[in-house]
Write a protein that holds these residues in place. Structure first.
Motif, PDB file in Angstrom:
ATOM      1  N   ASP A   1      55.766 -45.749  10.478  1.00  0.00           N
ATOM      2  CA  ASP A   1      54.538 -46.389  10.028  1.00  0.00           C
ATOM      3  C   ASP A   1      53.396 -46.144  11.004  1.00  0.00           C
ATOM      4  O   ASP A   1      53.600 -46.023  12.217  1.00  0.00           O
ATOM      5  CB  ASP A   1      54.740 -47.899   9.880  1.00  0.00           C
ATOM      6  CG  ASP A   1      55.699 -48.251   8.757  1.00  0.00           C
ATOM      7  OD1 ASP A   1      56.221 -47.325   8.115  1.00  0.00           O
ATOM      8  OD2 ASP A   1      55.943 -49.444   8.533  1.00  0.00           O
TER       9      ASP A   1
ATOM     10  N   GLU B   1      44.931 -54.349   8.783  1.00  0.00           N
ATOM     11  CA  GLU B   1      45.093 -53.379   9.865  1.00  0.00           C
ATOM     12  C   GLU B   1      43.957 -53.434  10.881  1.00  0.00           C
ATOM     13  O   GLU B   1      44.100 -52.956  12.009  1.00  0.00           O
ATOM     14  CB  GLU B   1      45.197 -51.963   9.292  1.00  0.00           C
ATOM     15  CG  GLU B   1      46.375 -51.745   8.344  1.00  0.00           C
ATOM     16  CD  GLU B   1      47.726 -51.832   9.026  1.00  0.00           C
ATOM     17  OE1 GLU B   1      47.795 -52.160  10.231  1.00  0.00           O
ATOM     18  OE2 GLU B   1      48.743 -51.593   8.338  1.00  0.00           O
TER      19      GLU B   1
ATOM     20  N   THR C   1      45.210 -49.591   4.719  1.00  0.00           N
ATOM     21  CA  THR C   1      46.113 -48.853   5.589  1.00  0.00           C
ATOM     22  C   THR C   1      45.355 -48.429   6.850  1.00  0.00           C
ATOM     23  O   THR C   1      44.138 -48.602   6.942  1.00  0.00           O
ATOM     24  CB  THR C   1      46.666 -47.581   4.902  1.00  0.00           C
ATOM     25  OG1 THR C   1      45.662 -46.558   4.904  1.00  0.00           O
ATOM     26  CG2 THR C   1      47.096 -47.865   3.477  1.00  0.00           C
TER      27      THR C   1
ATOM     28  N   ASP D   1      53.774 -49.386   4.535  1.00  0.00           N
ATOM     29  CA  ASP D   1      52.898 -50.422   5.096  1.00  0.00           C
ATOM     30  C   ASP D   1      51.489 -50.317   4.511  1.00  0.00           C
ATOM     31  O   ASP D   1      50.645 -49.609   5.049  1.00  0.00           O
ATOM     32  CB  ASP D   1      52.858 -50.267   6.617  1.00  0.00           C
ATOM     33  CG  ASP D   1      52.093 -51.364   7.317  1.00  0.00           C
ATOM     34  OD1 ASP D   1      51.868 -52.417   6.701  1.00  0.00           O
ATOM     35  OD2 ASP D   1      51.715 -51.156   8.482  1.00  0.00           O
ATOM     36  N   ASP D   2      51.170 -51.033   3.441  1.00  0.00           N
ATOM     37  CA  ASP D   2      52.003 -52.032   2.825  1.00  0.00           C
ATOM     38  C   ASP D   2      52.026 -51.844   1.314  1.00  0.00           C
ATOM     39  O   ASP D   2      52.247 -52.776   0.561  1.00  0.00           O
ATOM     40  CB  ASP D   2      51.467 -53.420   3.174  1.00  0.00           C
ATOM     41  CG  ASP D   2      52.370 -54.548   2.716  1.00  0.00           C
ATOM     42  OD1 ASP D   2      53.587 -54.343   2.676  1.00  0.00           O
ATOM     43  OD2 ASP D   2      51.854 -55.614   2.394  1.00  0.00           O
TER      44      ASP D   2
ATOM     45  N   GLU E   1      55.321 -57.527   3.974  1.00  0.00           N
ATOM     46  CA  GLU E   1      55.328 -56.327   4.814  1.00  0.00           C
ATOM     47  C   GLU E   1      56.778 -55.839   4.921  1.00  0.00           C
ATOM     48  O   GLU E   1      57.713 -56.469   4.434  1.00  0.00           O
ATOM     49  CB  GLU E   1      54.700 -56.618   6.171  1.00  0.00           C
ATOM     50  CG  GLU E   1      53.194 -56.740   6.102  1.00  0.00           C
ATOM     51  CD  GLU E   1      52.523 -56.506   7.432  1.00  0.00           C
ATOM     52  OE1 GLU E   1      51.822 -55.489   7.553  1.00  0.00           O
ATOM     53  OE2 GLU E   1      52.698 -57.333   8.340  1.00  0.00           O
ATOM     54  N   GLY E   2      56.967 -54.705   5.607  1.00  0.00           N
ATOM     55  CA  GLY E   2      58.211 -53.968   5.495  1.00  0.00           C
ATOM     56  C   GLY E   2      59.469 -54.664   5.983  1.00  0.00           C
ATOM     57  O   GLY E   2      59.454 -55.460   6.929  1.00  0.00           O
TER      58      GLY E   2
END
Length: 436
Positions: free
Chosen positions: A406, A176, A116, A141-142, A203-204
């Motif tokens: 996010d 990330e 993250t 996420d995620d 992913e979202g």
């Protein structure tokens, strides 16, 4: 097939199944839907466990611990799990899980990430549930996406469709903030893409105007650095034949031409960091700058960093050529050099194959009694790991949970979206693996 109206709850769009929604589902698919619903609280408990373990990209032990948690979930489902150490690239590593399946099954590549943006020193560290919402670092996420994967696979196992499915899962530990060199950190994922038949990115979920959207494209992420030098001296002599325009004016000329000459469809570009003066330099990470100068001294040095995002590799190449040409047209007594970060994320173009996959997903939606998912405007979605395999395999993005806020304290996940997404994923993966 009837569809209940969209219901709004705390800012989230929730879609409920109609009583007749399962009419077109097979018996195993009906079992998957029931299993996802029955295990909802188990899925939420897993999400809470994952979120409460910090896994900021640079928290290597934390990322590895989340990987171990996922191992505990995947091995009982028949996956052979491996940890790929990436310490040589300055990152923790990746979790890879494989299941061979029945001979002739379509090979599915599932993509998610363990890390993250919230490092150990962030004040935002804890999962807090409020009904069907939860707040927490990475809740959407995620880690929400990883929970969707587990929920879907459990449903497939309960229905008897998992045993024949050929699935490879890549959960990267540095999505990330990718390690360097990126051709090493993404080599395992790229290799997996070359042998896969379909790539699904967890992913979202994207929602626009209350509608779940399908994502068939993601733009690239390309970083650049501009370095300008000029002749320094007393400011009273600027613009003459000896001292010329100075580094800062030359930098401004180049950035202005970027702004006026680069714009085209599906392209965005940004300047994120600028400095100039008698002295100016970037730190080793390229995220901090120092400068020194006086108002009566012509700036001898100027630097800038930024990015640009495109929808195809052809567009990326064209934009680079334009930027190089603009930088090369130097003002008097100045010189500019532009360079591009080799660790850029490529583009995922909206190919016919990706569109066909979205059509498959919408068949699943119809059979579940859910609304069709239109294709999302690529300008609404950033870069991601699936782009590294996009040239080799058709793919879909946005199969994870829906969240808002996010990358900022207060990141909030719609827990009910885990059920919706897991049902879609379980049925889609079963059908795709059988070539349907």
């Amino acid at each position: 097939m009837n569809l209940r109206a969209l219901m709004l709850c705390s800012g989230f769009a929730l879609v409920a199944l109609s009583p007749a929604a399962h009419a077109r589902l097979s018996a195993p698919e009906t079992k998957m839907v029931a299993t996802v619903d029955a295990e909802y609280e188990r899925s939420v408990a897993l999400l809470e466990k994952l979120v409460n373990q910090n896994s900021g990209t640079m928290n290597f032990p934390g990322v590895k611990t989340v990987g171990d948690m996922m191992r505990e979930e995947l091995e009982p489902l028949g996956f052979k799990v491996e940890w790929l150490d990436m310490s040589k690239a300055g990152r923790a590593g990746h979790l890879v899980a494989k299941k061979a399946g029945k001979k002739g099954s379509k090979k599915l590549l599932l993509i998610a990430h363990l890390d993250t943006v919230f490092e150990e020193d962030s004040p935002f560290q804890t999962f807090v549930r409020n009904g069907d919402e939860a707040v927490g670092p990475g809740a959407g996420d995620d880690k929400g996406g990883m929970v969707v994967i587990v929920s879907a696979l459990r449903a497939m196992q309960a229905a008897g469709t998992l045993k024949d499915a050929a699935i490879e899962i890549h959960m990267t530990g540095d999505e990330e903030d990718a390690g360097d060199p990126i051709d090493i950190t993404r080599a395992p994922l790229i290799a997996a893409g070359k042998i896969a038949d379909v790539a699904l990115d967890f992913e979202g979920l994207s929602i626009e105007d209350g509608k779940d959207m399908g994502v068939i494209s993601r733009r690239s992420s390309n970083s650049w650095k501009l370095e300008v030098s000029g002749v320094t001296g007393h400011s009273s002599l600027i613009f003459d034949s000896t001292y010329g325009d100075g580094a800062v004016f030359e930098l401004a000329r180049i950035l202005h031409r970027f702004r006026t000459e680069l714009p085209e469809q599906n392209l965005t570009f940004n300047v994120g960091l600028v400095a100039g003066g008698q002295e100016a330099s970037l730190d080793a990470d390229g995220v901090r700058v120092s400068a020194k100068g006086k108002t009566n001294i012509i700036a001898g040095v100027a630097v800038a960093r930024g990015d640009f995002r495109t929808l195809s590799e052809e567009q990326s190449a064209r934009v680079r050529e334009k930027m190089i040409a603009i930088a090369a047209a130097s003002a008097p007594k100045t010189k500019a050099t532009i360079s591009f970060d080799p660790g850029s994320y490529p583009a995922m173009a909206p190919t016919d194959g990706n569109k066909a996959l979205l059509a498959h997903l919408n068949t699943v939606n119809r059979d579940l009694g859910l609304a069709e998912q239109p294709a999302l405007d690529p300008l609404k979605r950033g870069a991601g790991d699936i782009s590294f395999v996009a040239n080799d395999v058709d793919g879909l993005v946005g199969l994870g949970a829906y969240s808002k806020g996010d990358h900022a304290p207060g990141e909030t996940v719609d827990l009910t979206s885990i059920r919706r997404q897991a049902k879609r994923a379980a049925i889609l993966m079963t059908r795709l693996s059988r070539g349907k």
